[in-house]
Design a protein around this motif. Structure first.
Motif, PDB file in Angstrom:
ATOM      1  N   GLU A 182       2.036   8.390  12.023  1.00 40.14           N
ATOM      2  CA  GLU A 182       1.992   7.303  13.012  1.00 40.14           C
ATOM      3  C   GLU A 182       2.943   6.062  12.605  1.00 40.14           C
ATOM      4  N   GLY A 183       3.510   6.268  11.534  1.00 40.12           N
ATOM      5  CA  GLY A 183       4.422   5.167  10.983  1.00 40.12           C
ATOM      6  C   GLY A 183       3.510   3.737  10.421  1.00 40.12           C
ATOM      7  N   ILE A 184       2.315   4.488   9.869  1.00 40.21           N
ATOM      8  CA  ILE A 184       1.442   3.236   9.168  1.00 40.21           C
ATOM      9  C   ILE A 184       1.376   3.462   7.599  1.00 40.21           C
ATOM     10  N   GLU A 185       1.810   2.448   7.009  1.00 42.00           N
ATOM     11  CA  GLU A 185       2.149   2.625   5.596  1.00 42.00           C
ATOM     12  C   GLU A 185       0.512   2.958   4.828  1.00 42.00           C
ATOM     13  N   ILE A 186       0.559   3.860   3.727  1.00 39.12           N
ATOM     14  CA  ILE A 186      -0.504   3.948   2.936  1.00 39.12           C
ATOM     15  C   ILE A 186      -0.633   3.293   1.806  1.00 39.12           C
ATOM     16  N   SER A 187      -1.266   2.465   1.285  1.00 42.12           N
ATOM     17  CA  SER A 187      -1.222   1.740  -0.068  1.00 42.12           C
ATOM     18  C   SER A 187      -1.572   2.701  -1.100  1.00 42.12           C
ATOM     19  N   ASP A 188      -1.347   2.411  -2.325  1.00 46.92           N
ATOM     20  CA  ASP A 188      -1.471   3.438  -3.513  1.00 46.92           C
ATOM     21  C   ASP A 188      -2.919   3.415  -3.739  1.00 46.92           C
ATOM     22  N   ASP A 189      -3.876   2.482  -3.348  1.00 53.47           N
ATOM     23  CA  ASP A 189      -5.468   2.560  -3.427  1.00 53.47           C
ATOM     24  C   ASP A 189      -5.861   3.587  -2.803  1.00 53.47           C
TER      25      ASP A 189
END
Length: 245
Positions: A174-181
């Motif tokens: 959906e174009g949402i960034e996933i953080s490393d956490d």
């Protein structure tokens, strides 16, 4: 209890041939090694003598934002609420109660989201996944500069890791960034039992939480999008069907 691993010497020719001819085996083996990394990371959180551990937080705690949470069945939720209430009665912390949270595992969190992008996604995702079996087996802590967090750590489960990984894959589309956490190889699926515990209260808090007689087991039954803080549930869906909670 510490897991023991015994080394062995495989026949590399046989394995190499099978690996190259079987794509499914390659996928399973990859998941196995990621699961092993998670298991060893989680074991490092738990100090065997006191049944708790410490890990460094990779990010500063957010006071405002959105989170996708995995909620528990009523019996398991009550077990966690017992811990919240005991700590509140002993005047150790009431933070989770005051922020109107409920027992959960955080699957994903971000400071900014468009809820409309996720409602249909979560409805479809929930309809394709059955309730997840959970077992909390130890107590842990994540100390940082602004907060002392106590949590229940789960027995490692490949099904839980895959559930969270597949969710993040869907969110990423959906174009949402996933953080490393929240990456597959670093996410720790803890269930918070206390926030903002004074350092001089930590020993008492651990002592009280050890009286929970772990492990406690049950199921994750629904998935929800919440906004915080205080916590406000925007929408939720029961796992296994697409009926709103």
């Amino acid at each position: 209890m510490v897991a023991q691993f015994h080394a062995f010497k495989p026949n590399t020719n046989v394995i190499g041939t099978f690996f190259s001819q079987n794509a499914r085996f390659k996928e399973v083996l990859s998941l196995f090694f990621l699961f092993l990394i998670f298991f060893l990371d989680l074991q490092s959180v738990v100090k065997s003598g006191l049944e708790f551990g410490e890990v460094e937080s990779k990010s500063v705690s957010m006071s405002e934002g959105f989170a996708i949470e995995l909620h528990l069945d009523p019996a398991l939720e009550n077990q966690v609420l017992k811990a919240w209430n005991v700590l509140a009665r002993r005047q150790i912390t009431t933070h989770l109660i005051e922020m109107k949270s409920r027992p959960h595992k955080t699957l994903f969190s971000a400071p900014f989201l468009e809820p409309s992008k996720l409602e249909s996604l979560l409805r479809t995702f929930a309809s394709k996944h059955d309730p997840l079996s959970l077992s909390f087996s130890s107590v842990g802590t994540i100390p940082n500069h602004a907060d002392n967090l106590l949590f229940l750590a789960p027995t490692p489960s490949l099904s839980l890791l895959q559930f969270q990984s597949h969710l993040c894959d869907a969110i990423r589309k959906e174009g949402i960034e996933i953080s490393d956490d929240f990456a597959f190889d670093s996410w720790i699926p803890y269930c918070s039992v206390a926030h903002h515990v004074a350092k001089n209260k930590m020993p008492e808090a651990f002592s009280l939480l050890r009286e929970l007689k772990l492990p406690v087991s049950g199921y994750a039954t629904d998935i929800a999008l919440v906004q915080f803080s205080p916590v406000s549930e925007l929408f939720s869906f029961v796992l296994g069907n697409n009926v709103d909670s």
